[in-house]
Scaffold this active site. Structure first.
Site, short mmCIF file in Angstrom:
data_model
loop_
_atom_site.label_atom_id
_atom_site.label_comp_id
_atom_site.label_asym_id
_atom_site.label_seq_id
_atom_site.Cartn_x
_atom_site.Cartn_y
_atom_site.Cartn_z
N ILE A 1 -16.74 -6.83 1.98
CA ILE A 1 -16.72 -6.99 3.43
C ILE A 1 -15.32 -7.40 3.86
CG2 ILE A 1 -17.59 -8.34 5.38
CD1 ILE A 1 -20.22 -8.61 3.84
N VAL B 1 -6.09 -5.71 -1.90
CA VAL B 1 -6.35 -4.29 -2.09
C VAL B 1 -7.80 -4.02 -2.46
CG1 VAL B 1 -5.67 -4.36 -4.53
CG2 VAL B 1 -5.54 -2.19 -3.27
N ARG C 1 -6.59 -5.43 8.62
CA ARG C 1 -7.57 -6.40 8.12
C ARG C 1 -6.90 -7.44 7.23
NH1 ARG C 1 -8.17 -5.76 2.83
NH2 ARG C 1 -8.00 -3.71 1.83
N GLY D 1 -15.24 -3.40 8.31
CA GLY D 1 -16.65 -3.67 8.06
C GLY D 1 -17.02 -3.89 6.62
N LEU D 2 -18.01 -3.12 6.14
CA LEU D 2 -18.52 -3.34 4.78
C LEU D 2 -18.61 -2.03 4.02
CD1 LEU D 2 -21.76 -2.43 4.24
CD2 LEU D 2 -22.15 -4.27 5.87
N GLY E 1 -7.15 -9.83 3.64
CA GLY E 1 -7.58 -9.56 2.27
C GLY E 1 -6.62 -8.72 1.47
N CYS F 1 -9.76 -6.98 -4.36
CA CYS F 1 -9.76 -8.15 -3.47
C CYS F 1 -8.96 -9.30 -4.04
CB CYS F 1 -11.18 -8.62 -3.17
SG CYS F 1 -12.23 -7.30 -2.56
#
Length: 280
Positions: free
Chosen positions: A192, A127, A123, A204-205, A125, A222
């Site tokens: 997310i 940590v 993904r 996902g979330l 983003g 994040c």
């Protein structure tokens, strides 16, 4: 074509473990159960739902499940065959996850001596933390059958959580300009983070329900400084008309609402599947 979008999530080592293995075994032999909301259109697409919300599933195992389902669906698409959407909902034992380009500068610990396991995933983003008391949803859906637009998909995931917080807990949550996720003031309630390959989604979330937020102190969630994280339990306890609910009650309520709102927002008919299917 592969896309990744920044992620983040949420935690709670307070969650009791007394609803784990016996429920896991029951799920393995449970029959398929349909969840359908009356507001859905006449012939909604089917979505197989692997509902493990009351269990702590190791991150590595859930990650493997996602990739297995994803590869099966991509193979069907390559053959021009139809495939249903899928959803996994669960909790994780305490774990930190990082994106492909995550910086270790956002870790407040030596990664070789981390308090919990740390995984670097596909993904985008920075940590984030997952743990007990946080409900995690992993939709593996074909955006060709919805809308081939990553921003649309992200906004829909946010909409699911905003609806849940409003309808189930009377919490007024919103989006925050410039950030992905769902917020109450400066507190991030849900993170997310997605990956999309051939218009198939995964990751996902994560919604903090009864999450112990302490492990977030060991990271910069994040990569966002000067903003905090929050949980449903924390906000309810701070409210004027607080009625004490047990952690498991809050998780039950949030889980039921998440499935309902996900079904409505994405116009899907949820069909519960056995865990055995994941492990075949």
């Amino acid at each position: 074509m592969v896309f990744s979008v920044a992620t983040s999530s949420v935690t709670n080592p307070k969650l009791h473990h007394h609803h784990h293995l016996s429920d896991f075994n029951r799920n393995r032999v449970s029959t398929s159960l349909k969840i359908m909301n009356s507001k859905n259109h006449t012939n909604p697409r089917k979505c197989e739902c692997f509902d493990l919300y009351d269990q702590l599933i190791p991150y590595k195992k859930a990650w493997s499940w996602q990739k297995s389902i994803l590869n099966e669906k991509k193979a069907l698409i390559d053959k021009n065959q139809e495939c249903s959407d899928s959803l996994i909902i669960l909790q994780h034992p305490s774990v930190y996850t990082m994106g492909t380009g995550s910086s270790e500068n956002y870790l407040n610990f030596d990664i070789k001596n981390a308090p919990f396991d740390v995984y670097r995933t596909e993904r985008g983003g920075e940590v984030t933390y997952h743990g007990p008391g946080q409900l995690v949803m992993y939709p593996i859906i074909n955006l060709r059958n919805h809308k081939m637009d990553l921003h649309w998909y992200l906004r829909k995931l946010e909409e699911v959580v905003i609806r849940v917080l409003s309808s189930a807990f009377a919490i007024n949550a919103s989006r925050l300009d410039g950030f992905t996720g769902v917020w109450v003031g400066n507190k991030k309630m849900a993170a997310i983070g997605i990956r999309v390959s051939k218009w198939m989604t995964y990751h996902g979330l994560a919604l903090n329900v009864t999450t112990d937020l302490t492990p977030f102190n060991s990271i910069v969630p994040c990569g966002i400084r000067n903003r905090g994280v929050g949980s449903v339990k924390g906000l309810i306890e701070d409210g004027e008309h607080y009625n004490k609910l047990e952690d498991l009650q809050l998780l039950d309520i949030a889980h039921e609402s998440l499935l309902k709102e996900f079904s409505e927002v994405f116009q899907l008919q949820m069909e519960k599947q056995t865990v055995f299917k994941l492990e075949c």
